[in-house]
Enzyme design. Structure first.
Site, PDB file in Angstrom:
ATOM      1  N   GLU A 150      -0.461  -5.702   6.218  1.00 37.52           N
ATOM      2  CA  GLU A 150       0.881  -5.587   5.634  1.00 37.52           C
ATOM      3  C   GLU A 150       1.860  -6.532   6.325  1.00 37.52           C
ATOM      4  OE1 GLU A 150       0.708  -0.925   4.130  1.00 37.52           O
ATOM      5  OE2 GLU A 150       2.055  -1.462   5.740  1.00 37.52           O
ATOM      6  N   LYS A 208       7.236   0.999   8.793  1.00 42.69           N
ATOM      7  CA  LYS A 208       6.122   1.151   7.865  1.00 42.69           C
ATOM      8  C   LYS A 208       4.902   1.658   8.627  1.00 42.69           C
ATOM      9  CE  LYS A 208       5.134  -2.041   4.973  1.00 42.69           C
ATOM     10  NZ  LYS A 208       4.760  -0.972   4.014  1.00 42.69           N
ATOM     11  N   GLY A 209       3.842   1.928   7.860  1.00 44.50           N
ATOM     12  CA  GLY A 209       2.583   2.202   8.532  1.00 44.50           C
ATOM     13  C   GLY A 209       2.097   3.618   8.517  1.00 44.50           C
ATOM     14  N   ASP A 222       8.803   3.431   4.976  1.00 44.42           N
ATOM     15  CA  ASP A 222       9.114   4.823   5.331  1.00 44.42           C
ATOM     16  C   ASP A 222      10.574   4.980   5.744  1.00 44.42           C
ATOM     17  OD1 ASP A 222       6.447   5.695   4.922  1.00 44.42           O
ATOM     18  OD2 ASP A 222       5.915   4.683   6.782  1.00 44.42           O
ATOM     19  N   GLY A 271       0.227   4.476   6.305  1.00 41.71           N
ATOM     20  CA  GLY A 271      -1.159   4.206   5.928  1.00 41.71           C
ATOM     21  C   GLY A 271      -1.907   3.610   7.112  1.00 41.71           C
ATOM     22  N   THR A 325       0.848  -1.195   0.000  1.00 45.48           N
ATOM     23  CA  THR A 325       0.000   0.000   0.000  1.00 45.48           C
ATOM     24  C   THR A 325       0.886   1.248   0.000  1.00 45.48           C
ATOM     25  OG1 THR A 325      -1.683  -1.190   1.234  1.00 45.48           O
ATOM     26  CG2 THR A 325      -1.821   1.199   1.294  1.00 45.48           C
ATOM     27  N   GLY A 326       0.496   2.247  -0.788  1.00 41.52           N
ATOM     28  CA  GLY A 326       1.272   3.487  -0.829  1.00 41.52           C
ATOM     29  C   GLY A 326       1.593   3.861  -2.266  1.00 41.52           C
ATOM     30  N   SER A 327       2.274   4.983  -2.446  1.00 38.85           N
ATOM     31  CA  SER A 327       2.519   5.466  -3.812  1.00 38.85           C
ATOM     32  C   SER A 327       3.472   4.539  -4.580  1.00 38.85           C
ATOM     33  CB  SER A 327       3.071   6.893  -3.772  1.00 38.85           C
ATOM     34  OG  SER A 327       4.273   6.941  -3.041  1.00 38.85           O
ATOM     35  N   LYS A 334      14.711   7.090   1.824  1.00 42.41           N
ATOM     36  CA  LYS A 334      14.155   6.236   2.889  1.00 42.41           C
ATOM     37  C   LYS A 334      15.256   5.564   3.724  1.00 42.41           C
ATOM     38  CE  LYS A 334       9.906   6.862   1.298  1.00 42.41           C
ATOM     39  NZ  LYS A 334       9.026   5.854   0.792  1.00 42.41           N
TER      40      LYS A 334
END
Ligand code: 5RP
Length: 225
Positions: free
Chosen positions: A103, A94-95, A84, A97, A25-27, A121
Site C-alpha cells: 500500500e 492505514k493498515g 482508518d 489489513g 485494500t478494504g471495504s 474517519k
C-alpha cells in the site's frame, strides 16, 4: 447509496482513458474496484489496474479488470485506497489489513493518491481512535518492541482473526499495534518508526495523499493539499 459507495463512484469517475490505476485494500477500496469495473464494462474505459493485496487482486480478476503486478511498473497514474484515520493536513493512518508494504509503495509511486473515507474517519490527530500498526521482522519483534517502548509506545503483537495465534502480513511480518503519547506528533512518530531497526513498515502515511474524498450523509467533498 451508502457514503462509501458515493466516494467510490466519485473516484471511479476521475479515472481517465489509458490510466494505470493502483487498487487499495478494504471495504471502500472494494467498492471502488466494482465502480471502476462497471465503467470499463459499460463505458469502454481503457484502464490497467495494479493491486495492493491478494484480496484486491482476486476481486479485480473476478470483475475482469486487466492487472499488472508490482514488479512491472515504477509509477502509477493514480492510487485509490481507504484509510482508518485522516487528519486535517491529510496525514493518514492505514493498515488494519495485512498489506501495508505494498500500500505505501503504491501510494508513493502514484502521481495522485486519492483517499476515500466517510466522516467517521476524520480525526484531529493520528492515533486518536486506533493503535499504530507496525510491521516487524518476526525474529526482531522483541527488540523492536523494546525500542518502541523506550519512546513511550505501549501495545503488543496483533492476534489473528480467530484469536488463536498471531496475525501475519502477506510478507510474513508480525504486527505490533502500539499507542503513543498524544504529545508526540505524527511527524515525530513517523521519523522514530522509520529509524527503528526491525520495523519493516508502519501505518502512518505522511505527505502522500493528493486528495481526500469525504462523504457525509450523502454529500461528497473533495479536499486537496
Ligand atoms: C487496509 C487499509 C484500509 O484501507 C483501511 O483499513 C480502511 O478500510 P475500510 O475501507 O474497510 O474502512 O488501510 O490496510
Amino acid at each position: 447509496m451508502s457514503d462509501k459507495e458515493l466516494v467510490a463512484l466519485h473516484a471511479a469517475n476521475l479515472v481517465k482513458d489509458g490510466m494505470v490505476v493502483g487498487l487499495g485494500t478494504g471495504s471502500t477500496a472494494n467498492l471502488f474496484i466494482e465502480a471502476l469495473a462497471r465503467r470499463r464494462n459499460e463505458q469502454g474505459l481503457k484502464v490497467t489496474a495494479a493491486s495492493s493485496s491478494v484480496v484486491s487482486t482476486i476481486k479485480a480478476q473476478s470483475l475482469g479488470l486487466p492487472l499488472i503486478s508490482i514488479e512491472h511498473f515504477s509509477r502509477l497514474d493514480l492510487y485509490v485506497d481507504g484509510a482508518d484515520e485522516v487528519t486535517p493536513d491529510m496525514t493518514l493512518l492505514k493498515g488494519r489489513g495485512s498489506d501495508l508494504v505494498r500500500e505505501k509503495l503504491m501510494a508513493k509511486a502514484a502521481d495522485q493518491f486519492l483517499v476515500l473515507v466517510d466522516q467517521s474517519k476524520l480525526v484531529s490527530r493520528i492515533g486518536e481512535k486506533f493503535a499504530i500498526p507496525i510491521e516487524v521482522i518476526p525474529f526482531a519483534w522483541q527488540l523492536a518492541k523494546r525500542s518502541l517502548e523506550a519512546i513511550g509506545g505501549r501495545g503488543d503483537l496483533r492476534q489473528n482473526a480467530s484469536k488463536d495465534g498471531l496475525a501475519m502480513t502477506s510478507h510474513g511480518s508480525l504486527v505490533l499495534d502500539m499507542t503513543f503519547d498524544a504529545g508526540m506528533s505524527a511527524e515525530q512518530l513517523n521519523a522514530a518508526l522509520n529509524a527503528t531497526p526491525g520495523v519493516v513498515e508502519h501505518g502512518i502515511f505522511l505527505g502522500l495523499a493528493s486528495a481526500v474524498i469525504i462523504a457525509t450523509d450523502g454529500k461528497v467533498e473533495e479536499r486537496r493539499g
